[in-house]
Motif scaffolding. Structure first.
Motif, PDB file in Angstrom:
ATOM      1  N   THR A 151       0.846  -1.195   0.000  1.00 19.22           N
ATOM      2  CA  THR A 151       0.000   0.000   0.000  1.00 19.22           C
ATOM      3  C   THR A 151       0.883   1.248   0.000  1.00 19.22           C
ATOM      4  N   ILE A 152       0.309   2.330  -0.466  1.00 22.01           N
ATOM      5  CA  ILE A 152       1.100   3.565  -0.561  1.00 22.01           C
ATOM      6  C   ILE A 152       1.548   4.053   0.815  1.00 22.01           C
ATOM      7  N   PRO A 153       0.657   4.103   1.839  1.00 21.09           N
ATOM      8  CA  PRO A 153       1.156   4.540   3.156  1.00 21.09           C
ATOM      9  C   PRO A 153       2.279   3.649   3.674  1.00 21.09           C
ATOM     10  N   GLU A 154       2.235   2.358   3.367  1.00 18.85           N
ATOM     11  CA  GLU A 154       3.300   1.461   3.838  1.00 18.85           C
ATOM     12  C   GLU A 154       4.630   1.779   3.132  1.00 18.85           C
ATOM     13  N   LYS A 155       4.551   2.010   1.844  1.00 17.76           N
ATOM     14  CA  LYS A 155       5.787   2.369   1.109  1.00 17.76           C
ATOM     15  C   LYS A 155       6.329   3.707   1.604  1.00 17.76           C
ATOM     16  N   GLN A 156       5.408   4.633   1.870  1.00 14.50           N
ATOM     17  CA  GLN A 156       5.837   5.950   2.349  1.00 14.50           C
ATOM     18  C   GLN A 156       6.481   5.824   3.731  1.00 14.50           C
ATOM     19  N   ALA A 157       5.938   4.915   4.539  1.00 14.50           N
ATOM     20  CA  ALA A 157       6.526   4.684   5.863  1.00 14.50           C
ATOM     21  C   ALA A 157       7.940   4.105   5.710  1.00 14.50           C
ATOM     22  N   LEU A 158       8.101   3.186   4.762  1.00 14.74           N
ATOM     23  CA  LEU A 158       9.435   2.609   4.547  1.00 14.74           C
ATOM     24  C   LEU A 158      10.415   3.679   4.056  1.00 14.74           C
ATOM     25  N   ALA A 159       9.935   4.576   3.188  1.00 11.27           N
ATOM     26  CA  ALA A 159      10.803   5.665   2.712  1.00 11.27           C
ATOM     27  C   ALA A 159      11.234   6.539   3.881  1.00 11.27           C
ATOM     28  N   ALA A 160      10.291   6.793   4.801  1.00  7.64           N
ATOM     29  CA  ALA A 160      10.610   7.647   5.959  1.00  7.64           C
ATOM     30  C   ALA A 160      11.662   6.972   6.849  1.00  7.64           C
ATOM     31  N   ILE A 161      11.566   5.641   6.950  1.00 10.87           N
ATOM     32  CA  ILE A 161      12.559   4.908   7.757  1.00 10.87           C
ATOM     33  C   ILE A 161      13.918   4.918   7.034  1.00 10.87           C
ATOM     34  N   GLY A 162      13.872   4.685   5.729  1.00 11.31           N
ATOM     35  CA  GLY A 162      15.123   4.525   4.972  1.00 11.31           C
ATOM     36  C   GLY A 162      15.856   5.833   4.693  1.00 11.31           C
ATOM     37  N   GLN A 163      15.114   6.950   4.574  1.00  9.96           N
ATOM     38  CA  GLN A 163      15.751   8.211   4.172  1.00  9.96           C
ATOM     39  C   GLN A 163      16.847   8.643   5.153  1.00  9.96           C
ATOM     40  N   GLY A 164      16.580   8.463   6.433  1.00  9.32           N
ATOM     41  CA  GLY A 164      17.571   8.835   7.450  1.00  9.32           C
ATOM     42  C   GLY A 164      18.819   7.961   7.354  1.00  9.32           C
ATOM     43  N   LEU A 165      18.573   6.664   7.113  1.00  9.34           N
ATOM     44  CA  LEU A 165      19.712   5.740   6.998  1.00  9.34           C
ATOM     45  C   LEU A 165      20.593   6.133   5.812  1.00  9.34           C
ATOM     46  N   LEU A 166      19.893   6.495   4.740  1.00  7.60           N
ATOM     47  CA  LEU A 166      20.595   6.876   3.511  1.00  7.60           C
ATOM     48  C   LEU A 166      21.468   8.114   3.754  1.00  7.60           C
ATOM     49  N   MET A 167      20.873   9.116   4.386  1.00  5.18           N
ATOM     50  CA  MET A 167      21.600  10.371   4.627  1.00  5.18           C
ATOM     51  C   MET A 167      22.800  10.146   5.547  1.00  5.18           C
ATOM     52  N   GLN A 168      22.603   9.239   6.511  1.00  8.37           N
ATOM     53  CA  GLN A 168      23.702   8.950   7.439  1.00  8.37           C
ATOM     54  C   GLN A 168      24.933   8.428   6.666  1.00  8.37           C
ATOM     55  N   VAL A 169      24.669   7.556   5.686  1.00  8.12           N
ATOM     56  CA  VAL A 169      25.797   6.999   4.924  1.00  8.12           C
ATOM     57  C   VAL A 169      26.469   8.107   4.101  1.00  8.12           C
ATOM     58  N   TYR A 170      25.661   8.968   3.447  1.00  9.96           N
ATOM     59  CA  TYR A 170      26.265  10.065   2.671  1.00  9.96           C
ATOM     60  C   TYR A 170      27.046  11.017   3.585  1.00  9.96           C
ATOM     61  N   GLU A 171      26.467  11.317   4.736  1.00 13.07           N
ATOM     62  CA  GLU A 171      27.114  12.226   5.684  1.00 13.07           C
ATOM     63  C   GLU A 171      28.512  11.679   6.055  1.00 13.07           C
ATOM     64  N   ASP A 172      28.533  10.392   6.427  1.00 16.52           N
ATOM     65  CA  ASP A 172      29.810   9.773   6.826  1.00 16.52           C
ATOM     66  C   ASP A 172      30.792   9.773   5.649  1.00 16.52           C
ATOM     67  N   ALA A 173      30.266   9.376   4.475  1.00 20.59           N
ATOM     68  CA  ALA A 173      31.151   9.210   3.321  1.00 20.59           C
ATOM     69  C   ALA A 173      31.775  10.548   2.915  1.00 20.59           C
ATOM     70  N   PHE A 174      30.973  11.616   2.834  1.00 21.92           N
ATOM     71  CA  PHE A 174      31.525  12.899   2.391  1.00 21.92           C
ATOM     72  C   PHE A 174      32.390  13.548   3.466  1.00 21.92           C
ATOM     73  N   SER A 175      32.054  13.306   4.741  1.00 16.17           N
ATOM     74  CA  SER A 175      32.869  13.958   5.778  1.00 16.17           C
ATOM     75  C   SER A 175      34.289  13.387   5.788  1.00 16.17           C
ATOM     76  N   GLU A 176      34.440  12.141   5.344  1.00 13.01           N
ATOM     77  CA  GLU A 176      35.798  11.568   5.217  1.00 13.01           C
ATOM     78  C   GLU A 176      36.689  12.441   4.336  1.00 13.01           C
ATOM     79  N   ARG A 177      36.057  13.101   3.325  1.00 16.48           N
ATOM     80  CA  ARG A 177      36.833  13.936   2.405  1.00 16.48           C
ATOM     81  C   ARG A 177      36.664  15.415   2.711  1.00 16.48           C
ATOM     82  N   GLY A 178      36.052  15.716   3.848  1.00 19.30           N
ATOM     83  CA  GLY A 178      35.931  17.114   4.272  1.00 19.30           C
ATOM     84  C   GLY A 178      34.780  17.876   3.644  1.00 19.30           C
ATOM     85  N   PHE A 179      33.837  17.166   3.024  1.00 18.95           N
ATOM     86  CA  PHE A 179      32.674  17.857   2.437  1.00 18.95           C
ATOM     87  C   PHE A 179      31.438  17.677   3.314  1.00 18.95           C
ATOM     88  N   LYS A 180      30.556  18.672   3.255  1.00 22.04           N
ATOM     89  CA  LYS A 180      29.299  18.605   3.991  1.00 22.04           C
ATOM     90  C   LYS A 180      28.164  18.290   3.016  1.00 22.04           C
TER      91      LYS A 180
END
Ligand code: GLU
Length: 379
Positions: free
Chosen positions: A76-105
């Motif tokens: 269902t759409i609300p279920e997919k949207q809920a999964l996106a809400a859970i996953g978006q933070g995880l995704l950003m965390q990985v980008y945050e860590d990866a770019f900070s290794e090279r000094g980028f925000k």
């Protein structure tokens, strides 16, 4: 990649949108952290060379699914949207860590299609992205899946990337996918299919080469990449489709050594100001047919569209909606904001401008159906 193509389109690029698909960013167990780190290292190298990069990242729903395996088969759409809400933070965390290794925000930017229909909000999004780039911060853009409704969502992140190319005024779009380019046939069903290295024109033959539907993780697929390519190339921006899981792929693209597909721009002209908003952000609400004289006036003489040139009106639209003009063979020639609703336009089509007032019973009216300033031609 042919040297000529590299020299013309890739080497001079200064502002690049890199779209990374869900199938590249995730595997069955979750986010491919090491691969994301590796891609971010290569993107950092581009930025260290003085290029500006905006990332369009999918992967939120797929990451959410792997975090919630018991919910991985939800539909269902609300279920997919809920999964996106859970996953978006995880995704950003990985980008945050990866770019900070090279000094980028990094900065998270979540967009919706209807959120950009109002011109003021489109301009605000554009200014935010520009400011982030000026600060050398990497905007990481995804659709705001929580509020997107089925009718109004971007069909997929390939479509979102087209809009981002314009918001960022980028000069190149790179789509990193699980398939490393356009093949004559779907390589998932025919392993001997041949890759096309340069596409100069996205005609019926090319469109027929797209495999059916997306792969494992995302919503897009080759069909949606071709639709995106048709749009960006028609406004002068080249697009690359390359394999996001191939080692050193970003370096290879920017060294001219990648084995990928490049869609070359069909014209050198770029559109600026209000016109990208009209062409990319607005939903097209109606189609009108115009006669040969009007086609020539629009395409060759840079004129506005007058009621006299309109031969047919289809769809229901209001004054101010975006409509498409087609010629007698159904070829799209222009799009723009209509000064009339569909019912008014039906009354005045084919008539001289001096007859508009009496036909629709108003004292003062605009002479043009679509004013030149609110029109994008598609020749
Ligand atoms: N916004 C979706 C996500 O992050 C991706 C859409 C797509 O696959 O194109 O999961």
């Amino acid at each position: 990649m042919e040297k000529k193509i590299f020299e013309k389109y890739i080497k001079p690029s200064r502002r690049i949108v890199i779209k990374i698909g869900s199938a590249v960013l995730t595997n069955a167990r979750g986010l491919e952290k090491e691969l994301i780190h590796e891609l971010c290292r290569q993107i950092s190298a581009l930025m260290e060379q003085g290029r500006q990069v905006v990332i369009v990242s999918s992967g939120a729903v797929a990451a959410g699914m792997t975090k919630m395996p018991e919910r991985a088969t939800v539909h269902t759409i609300p279920e997919k949207q809920a999964l996106a809400a859970i996953g978006q933070g995880l995704l950003m965390q990985v980008y945050e860590d990866a770019f900070s290794e090279r000094g980028f925000k990094v900065a998270q930017v979540l967009l919706t299609r209807d959120g950009l229909v109002a011109r003021r909000r489109y301009v605000n999004a554009k200014n935010t992205i520009k400011t982030l780039m000026d600060w050398n911060v990497v905007p990481i853009i995804n659709e705001n899946d929580t509020v997107a409704t089925e009718e109004l969502q971007f069909t997929d992140n390939d479509a979102l990337s087209v809009l981002v190319v314009n918001l960022a005024e980028a000069d190149l779009l790179v789509c990193l996918s699980d398939i490393d380019g356009l093949y004559e046939e779907d390589p998932r069903s025919n392993p001997n299919a041949q890759k096309i290295h340069e596409v100069k024109e996205i005609d019926q033959k090319i469109l027929s080469m797209a495999g059916h539907g997306p792969g494992r993780a995302g919503r897009g697929g080759m069909g949606s990449k071709l639709r995106a390519a048709k749009m960006v190339t028609s406004f002068g921006v080249p697009m690359v489709v390359a394999g996001g899981k191939k080692p050193d792929i970003i370096h290879a693209i920017f060294d001219g050594k990648a084995d990928c597909t490049v869609f070359s721009p069909s014209k050198s002209r770029r559109i600026f100001g209000r016109k990208p908003w009209i062409a990319y952000a607005l939903e097209r609400k109606g189609i009108i047919s115009i006669d040969d004289g009007a086609v020539c006036a629009l395409l060759e003489r840079g004129k506005s569209l007058l009621p006299a040139g309109v031969t047919d009106v289809s769809g229901q639209f209001q004054e101010g909606d975006c409509i498409v003009c087609v010629d007698k063979n159904g070829r799209e020639v222009a799009l723009g904001l209509s000064n009339y609703s569909s019912s008014e336009l039906r009354k005045i089509s084919g008539c001289h401008s001096s007859q508009i007032c009496s036909r629709i019973g108003r004292d003062s009216v605009k002479e043009e159906v679509i004013h030149r300033d609110n029109m994008v031609t598609l020749d």
